[in-house]
Design a protein around this motif. Structure first.
Motif, PDB file in Angstrom:
ATOM      1  N   GLY A  39       0.816  -1.210   0.000  1.00 29.71           N
ATOM      2  CA  GLY A  39       0.000   0.000   0.000  1.00 29.71           C
ATOM      3  C   GLY A  39       0.848   1.258   0.000  1.00 29.71           C
ATOM      4  O   GLY A  39       2.071   1.213   0.140  1.00 29.71           O
ATOM      5  N   TYR A  40       0.185   2.408  -0.163  1.00 29.54           N
ATOM      6  CA  TYR A  40       0.881   3.698  -0.173  1.00 29.54           C
ATOM      7  C   TYR A  40       1.256   4.085   1.260  1.00 29.54           C
ATOM      8  O   TYR A  40       0.490   3.852   2.201  1.00 29.54           O
ATOM      9  N   PRO A  41       2.437   4.701   1.436  1.00 28.27           N
ATOM     10  CA  PRO A  41       2.805   5.189   2.767  1.00 28.27           C
ATOM     11  C   PRO A  41       1.792   6.212   3.266  1.00 28.27           C
ATOM     12  O   PRO A  41       1.175   6.927   2.467  1.00 28.27           O
ATOM     13  N   ALA A  42       1.624   6.279   4.582  1.00 24.67           N
ATOM     14  CA  ALA A  42       0.635   7.194   5.165  1.00 24.67           C
ATOM     15  C   ALA A  42       0.878   8.636   4.737  1.00 24.67           C
ATOM     16  O   ALA A  42      -0.072   9.394   4.510  1.00 24.67           O
ATOM     17  N   SER A  43       2.161   9.027   4.592  1.00 22.27           N
ATOM     18  CA  SER A  43       2.481  10.403   4.225  1.00 22.27           C
ATOM     19  C   SER A  43       1.956  10.757   2.835  1.00 22.27           C
ATOM     20  O   SER A  43       1.632  11.914   2.559  1.00 22.27           O
ATOM     21  N   MET A  44       1.865   9.746   1.943  1.00 15.82           N
ATOM     22  CA  MET A  44       1.376  10.018   0.589  1.00 15.82           C
ATOM     23  C   MET A  44      -0.144  10.126   0.548  1.00 15.82           C
ATOM     24  O   MET A  44      -0.700  10.693  -0.394  1.00 15.82           O
ATOM     25  N   LEU A  45      -0.821   9.557   1.542  1.00 16.38           N
ATOM     26  CA  LEU A  45      -2.282   9.579   1.536  1.00 16.38           C
ATOM     27  C   LEU A  45      -2.840  10.928   1.983  1.00 16.38           C
ATOM     28  O   LEU A  45      -3.991  11.247   1.693  1.00 16.38           O
ATOM     29  N   VAL A  46      -2.016  11.735   2.666  1.00 15.17           N
ATOM     30  CA  VAL A  46      -2.525  13.001   3.208  1.00 15.17           C
ATOM     31  C   VAL A  46      -1.981  14.222   2.477  1.00 15.17           C
ATOM     32  O   VAL A  46      -2.530  15.312   2.602  1.00 15.17           O
ATOM     33  N   ARG A  47      -0.878  14.074   1.702  1.00 17.62           N
ATOM     34  CA  ARG A  47      -0.298  15.239   1.037  1.00 17.62           C
ATOM     35  C   ARG A  47      -0.978  15.488  -0.301  1.00 17.62           C
ATOM     36  O   ARG A  47      -1.422  14.529  -0.949  1.00 17.62           O
ATOM     37  N   PRO A  48      -1.099  16.746  -0.721  1.00 22.62           N
ATOM     38  CA  PRO A  48      -1.657  17.041  -2.041  1.00 22.62           C
ATOM     39  C   PRO A  48      -0.796  16.421  -3.139  1.00 22.62           C
ATOM     40  O   PRO A  48       0.426  16.556  -3.119  1.00 22.62           O
ATOM     41  N   CYS A  49      -1.434  15.720  -4.075  1.00 19.09           N
ATOM     42  CA  CYS A  49      -0.675  15.062  -5.136  1.00 19.09           C
ATOM     43  C   CYS A  49       0.020  16.065  -6.038  1.00 19.09           C
ATOM     44  O   CYS A  49       1.044  15.758  -6.648  1.00 19.09           O
ATOM     45  N   CYS A  50      -0.548  17.279  -6.147  1.00 21.60           N
ATOM     46  CA  CYS A  50       0.012  18.263  -7.068  1.00 21.60           C
ATOM     47  C   CYS A  50       1.198  19.001  -6.458  1.00 21.60           C
ATOM     48  O   CYS A  50       1.749  19.911  -7.066  1.00 21.60           O
ATOM     49  N   GLN A  51       1.581  18.627  -5.243  1.00 24.27           N
ATOM     50  CA  GLN A  51       2.664  19.325  -4.551  1.00 24.27           C
ATOM     51  C   GLN A  51       3.985  18.599  -4.764  1.00 24.27           C
ATOM     52  O   GLN A  51       4.147  17.445  -4.409  1.00 24.27           O
ATOM     53  N   LEU A  52       4.953  19.304  -5.371  1.00 22.52           N
ATOM     54  CA  LEU A  52       6.291  18.755  -5.539  1.00 22.52           C
ATOM     55  C   LEU A  52       7.192  19.434  -4.526  1.00 22.52           C
ATOM     56  O   LEU A  52       7.410  20.637  -4.588  1.00 22.52           O
ATOM     57  N   ASP A  53       7.704  18.660  -3.577  1.00 24.15           N
ATOM     58  CA  ASP A  53       8.523  19.200  -2.515  1.00 24.15           C
ATOM     59  C   ASP A  53       9.993  19.228  -2.938  1.00 24.15           C
ATOM     60  O   ASP A  53      10.542  18.224  -3.380  1.00 24.15           O
ATOM     61  N   GLU A  54      10.650  20.397  -2.788  1.00 21.88           N
ATOM     62  CA  GLU A  54      12.032  20.543  -3.239  1.00 21.88           C
ATOM     63  C   GLU A  54      12.976  19.577  -2.527  1.00 21.88           C
ATOM     64  O   GLU A  54      13.875  19.006  -3.127  1.00 21.88           O
ATOM     65  N   ALA A  55      12.750  19.365  -1.217  1.00 17.30           N
ATOM     66  CA  ALA A  55      13.604  18.445  -0.468  1.00 17.30           C
ATOM     67  C   ALA A  55      13.477  17.027  -0.997  1.00 17.30           C
ATOM     68  O   ALA A  55      14.456  16.291  -1.115  1.00 17.30           O
ATOM     69  N   GLU A  56      12.242  16.635  -1.342  1.00 16.90           N
ATOM     70  CA  GLU A  56      12.045  15.288  -1.858  1.00 16.90           C
ATOM     71  C   GLU A  56      12.668  15.139  -3.231  1.00 16.90           C
ATOM     72  O   GLU A  56      13.188  14.080  -3.581  1.00 16.90           O
ATOM     73  N   VAL A  57      12.633  16.207  -4.044  1.00 16.33           N
ATOM     74  CA  VAL A  57      13.280  16.168  -5.347  1.00 16.33           C
ATOM     75  C   VAL A  57      14.778  15.935  -5.169  1.00 16.33           C
ATOM     76  O   VAL A  57      15.408  15.135  -5.866  1.00 16.33           O
TER      77      VAL A  57
END
Length: 229
Positions: free
Chosen positions: A165-183
């Motif tokens: 399944g998807y991690p809990a953090s992915m279920l609550v964050r907006p899908c359209c949001q690209l986080d610079e740290a994650e990039v």
């Protein structure tokens, strides 16, 4: 003598991505021919073929996403909405990944009325299904289920697997949001960003398309839904 125009690096990069996409597509086709002509003789060969096919498919999908997002950002991406039978694009994507599914030992179930038709861009929506399907092959244990139906006057395509399944953090964050740290860390979630942008490019009156992530039924793993009005 006039000064030369400054080089637009994004245009050069987009042209390079286009060439790389075509080359990877040719490599994928050649690899599938090799696997068909010389099927794996043991589990180790099967695992190597599967890894090669999965990684090539993933690179090809990401190059398509980059090129599509570039065109979308520069407002040169044509969105060709027309009526299509939904099962046609779903069967096309399953056939496209037949070798990958087979070498990974993943069973796939398709649930879609043969007469179900809807208005959408078949290339763009097919790219979303392709991206999610390849991602599911990576995480599922043994099975993937693709279904399509009309819910609340919208076409709803669901892709579910029996993985963790998807991690809990992915279920609550907006899908359209690209986080610079994650990039920076290499975890861009670019595929989901791409899927949401493609869904939003489909609009009827004041309603635009959307995606949603969940875990659980029908297979107990990740559940991806894309809705098209």
């Amino acid at each position: 003598m006039t000064d030369a125009q400054p080089l637009d690096f994004s245009t050069v990069l987009a042209a390079s991505v286009h060439d790389m996409k075509n080359s990877v597509g040719m490599l994928l086709a050649s690899l599938e021919s090799v696997i068909e002509d010389t099927p794996p003789e043991n589990d180790e060969q099967s695992r190597r073929f599967s890894t090669l096919h999965y990684e090539a498919s993933r690179i090809n999908s990401e190059l398509i996403q980059l090129l599509t997002l570039y065109r979308m950002q520069n407002k040169v991406l044509p969105v060709r909405i027309d009526e299509h039978f939904v099962i046609d694009i779903l069967e096309d994507q399953i056939a496209r990944n037949h070798t990958l599914l087979e070498t990974r030992g993943v069973a796939i179930e398709l649930v879609c009325d043969h007469d179900l038709s809807w208005y959408f861009d078949d290339d763009l929506l097919g790219s979303v299904v392709q991206n999610i399907l390849v991602n599911c092959v990576r995480y599922t244990h043994s099975a993937i289920r693709i279904s399509a139906e009309v819910e609340n006057d919208q076409l709803c395509i669901t892709i579910a697997d029996d993985g963790p399944g998807y991690p809990a953090s992915m279920l609550v964050r907006p899908c359209c949001q690209l986080d610079e740290a994650e990039v920076t860390d290499g975890a861009t979630h670019l595929g989901l960003y791409f899927a949401e942008k493609i869904a939003q490019s489909h609009r009827q009156n004041d309603v635009c398309g959307s995606i949603k992530l969940a875990n659980g039924e029908p297979l107990g793993g990740g559940v991806f839904k894309v809705r098209i009005p």
